[in-house]
Design a protein around this motif. Structure first.
Motif, PDB file in Angstrom:
ATOM      1  N   SER A  19       0.824  -1.203   0.000  1.00 54.41           N
ATOM      2  CA  SER A  19       0.000   0.000   0.000  1.00 54.41           C
ATOM      3  C   SER A  19       0.862   1.258   0.000  1.00 54.41           C
ATOM      4  CB  SER A  19      -0.903  -0.003   1.236  1.00 54.41           C
ATOM      5  OG  SER A  19      -1.386   1.279   1.464  1.00 54.41           O
ATOM      6  N   ALA A  20       1.969   1.209   0.722  1.00 48.92           N
ATOM      7  CA  ALA A  20       2.795   2.411   0.812  1.00 48.92           C
ATOM      8  C   ALA A  20       3.563   2.663  -0.491  1.00 48.92           C
ATOM      9  CB  ALA A  20       3.763   2.284   1.980  1.00 48.92           C
ATOM     10  N   LEU A  23       2.556   4.483  -6.942  1.00 51.71           N
ATOM     11  CA  LEU A  23       2.784   5.624  -7.819  1.00 51.71           C
ATOM     12  C   LEU A  23       3.328   6.826  -7.047  1.00 51.71           C
ATOM     13  CD1 LEU A  23      -0.473   5.345  -9.944  1.00 51.71           C
ATOM     14  CD2 LEU A  23       1.850   4.772 -10.647  1.00 51.71           C
ATOM     15  N   GLY A  24       3.029   6.848  -5.744  1.00 52.55           N
ATOM     16  CA  GLY A  24       3.532   7.950  -4.928  1.00 52.55           C
ATOM     17  C   GLY A  24       5.047   8.030  -4.998  1.00 52.55           C
ATOM     18  N   TYR A 105      -6.047   8.173  -9.027  1.00 44.13           N
ATOM     19  CA  TYR A 105      -4.987   7.160  -9.002  1.00 44.13           C
ATOM     20  C   TYR A 105      -5.253   6.147 -10.120  1.00 44.13           C
ATOM     21  CZ  TYR A 105      -1.295   4.778  -6.259  1.00 44.13           C
ATOM     22  OH  TYR A 105      -0.116   4.241  -5.823  1.00 44.13           O
ATOM     23  N   PHE A 225       0.730  11.003   1.993  1.00 42.28           N
ATOM     24  CA  PHE A 225       0.277  10.243   0.825  1.00 42.28           C
ATOM     25  C   PHE A 225       1.095   8.969   0.650  1.00 42.28           C
ATOM     26  CE2 PHE A 225       0.448   9.329  -3.776  1.00 42.28           C
ATOM     27  CZ  PHE A 225      -0.908   9.197  -4.028  1.00 42.28           C
ATOM     28  N   THR A 226       2.410   9.123   0.690  1.00 43.08           N
ATOM     29  CA  THR A 226       3.264   7.978   0.386  1.00 43.08           C
ATOM     30  C   THR A 226       3.199   6.927   1.501  1.00 43.08           C
ATOM     31  OG1 THR A 226       5.425   7.364  -0.491  1.00 43.08           O
ATOM     32  CG2 THR A 226       5.426   8.923   1.307  1.00 43.08           C
ATOM     33  N   SER A 228       0.509   6.367   3.116  1.00 44.77           N
ATOM     34  CA  SER A 228      -0.916   5.978   3.143  1.00 44.77           C
ATOM     35  C   SER A 228      -1.598   6.293   4.462  1.00 44.77           C
ATOM     36  CB  SER A 228      -1.108   4.483   2.853  1.00 44.77           C
ATOM     37  OG  SER A 228      -0.441   4.089   1.698  1.00 44.77           O
TER      38      SER A 228
END
Ligand code: PHE
Length: 450
Positions: A19-20, A23-24, A105, A225-226, A228
């Motif tokens: 999850s982490a 695309l981030g 996303y 964001f990155t 999560s």
């Protein structure tokens, strides 16, 4: 409520890392570093990841682990124990955010899918002239972008509908090591470019004059964001954690891995972008403008291209699954919906919203809120302004109102004596420092804007 845990303890790591990392790291990180002038911003970002992001991540995972629920019902639980304030509304803000972020996303994941297909086509002989595998052609085609985003969302919906933990674990277990190897290979190639030292300097030499009044908020937003956090996703993950996992250690590992991946991908992308003449350094197109041309120039580049975009796609898929799963888990727990129904409602919701970012570079080209295309506007508004306050509020409400004894028991472990010292710092950061830093970021940005 009894919950299915991860099949193995390692499974949690796989899912959380899945999850982490997404695309981030490869798409978003390089272009916001470009936007903020390089090294000084990177330093700020790494510093905030350790001092603000990690404490919030620990908070979200623990909230889930202790409550054994997703974010909205977990915060509701604290509410009824302690106060009459509707804390769960903050959780709802996180769930709404997850849905909207999932929608754009999905559009960017669609771009990845497009490049993957292009490289496959290239392999099978329809010789694409260099330069034809370009982002601008895709961006001008709204229908294609909508189609690709829909395919991506449908795949995500089907996986989440089946119950996510096992499928996700298995996918990430294969993809992440393959991706790491591949990135290492590409990295090696990129380091031999003459621009590699320039890229190293750009990323690691802090020139503080490059920072702007908006940089602090942008760095905070990207950290959330990155990692999560602020979406409730990590609360859902925490709710499936087995008792014997020590959350601060797990969070620390996830954060370090995610940060290293971002730094490496920044180096990779900038080495390539700086060696080309026409790549926009501070634009969401950066990754997609820089990498395909570089890959096509390598011996065996088409195979590299297929492998890279396949891995990137699967990483984006794992992140999307986390986002959708968390929305679905909240729907199921709060509204009592069945999984299939909750997944379709959330998935179709995301699909409808995805139309807007998908047509932002074509049909709605001239609609530019605050001078940005819709996708870029959504990304910057939601991640810079909306996400950091929600992230800190979730963690703040939790540490202020949860049973302090329970917090201690979960944080402090005899195996790591330093946790005794770290515990009060963790509480202090979440109660005072993180809210203060975010307030400062907002103030600086507001002064910068007006
Ligand atoms: N952290 C993911 C990335 O860096 C994005 C994401 C945010 C995924 C929130 C799940 C939840 O790409």
């Amino acid at each position: 409520m009894s919950r299915r845990g991860w099949t193995t303890r390692f499974g949690f790591y796989l899912a959380a890392v899945g999850s982490a990392c997404g695309l981030g790291n490869l798409w978003r990180f390089p272009y916001i570093v470009g936007e903020n002038g390089g090294g000084a911003f990177v330093l700020l970002y790494v510093f905030l990841a350790f001092t603000v992001g990690l404490p919030i991540l620990i908070g979200e995972l623990l909230l889930g682990k202790i409550a054994r629920k997703s974010v909205v019902p977990a915060l509701q639980g604290i509410e009824t124990r302690e106060a009459r304030i509707p804390f769960h509304l903050v959780g709802t803000l996180g769930v709404i955010l997850s849905l909207v972020v999932l929608s754009y996303y999905a559009v960017v994941s669609g771009w990845v899918l497009h490049f993957l297909v292009q490289f496959v086509v290239e392999l099978f002989g329809r010789h694409v002239v260099q330069g034809e595998i370009s982002l601008s052609r895709l961006l001008s085609n709204g229908w294609l972008q909508m189609g690709l985003a829909s395919v991506h969302l449908l795949v995500t919906i089907v996986i989440v509908m089946k119950g996510f933990s096992e499928g996700l674990e298995r996918t990430v277990a294969v993809v992440m090591p393959a991706f790491a190897l591949l990135l290492a290979g590409l990295f090696w190639q990129a380091l031999s470019l003459p621009s590699a030292t320039q890229a190293l300097r750009f990323i690691f030499y802090p020139d503080f004059s490059q920072l702007t009044s908006g940089s602090l908020l942008q760095a905070l937003g990207h950290v959330c964001f990155t990692l999560s956090v602020g979406f409730g996703v990590m609360v859902t993950f925490g709710s499936h954690l087995s008792e014997d996992v020590h959350v601060p250690t797990a969070a620390f590992r996830v954060m370090v891995l995610d940060t290293v991946l971002s730094l490496l991908s920044g180096l990779l992308i900038f080495s390539i972008a700086l060696s080309a003449s026409n790549v926009p350094m501070s634009d969401p197109g950066l990754l997609f403008e820089a990498l395909p041309q570089f890959l096509l120039g390598l011996p065996g580049g088409v195979i590299f291209g297929i492998a890279f975009f396949l891995c990137l796609y699967l990483a984006a898929l794992a992140a999307s699954i986390g986002l959708l799963e968390s929305v679905v888990a909240n729907f199921m727990e709060v509204q009592g919906l069945r999984r299939a129904r909750a997944t379709w409602i959330a998935g179709i919701g995301a699909l409808v919203v995805a139309v807007f970012p998908a047509v932002s570079s074509n049909f709605l080209l001239h609609f530019r809120p605050f001078g940005k295309g819709i996708l870029e506007f959504l990304d910057s508004f939601l991640i810079n302004w909306y996400l950091p306050p929600v992230a800190i509020l979730i963690a703040w409400i939790f540490v202020r109102n949860a049973n302090q004894l329970e917090l201690r028991e979960n944080f402090i472990t005899a195996e790591q004596p330093e946790t005794v010292t770290l515990f009060p710092y963790w509480i202090f950061i979440l109660r005072w420092v993180a809210p203060g830093v975010i307030a400062l970021g907002v103030l600086l940005q507001v002064f910068g804007v007006f």
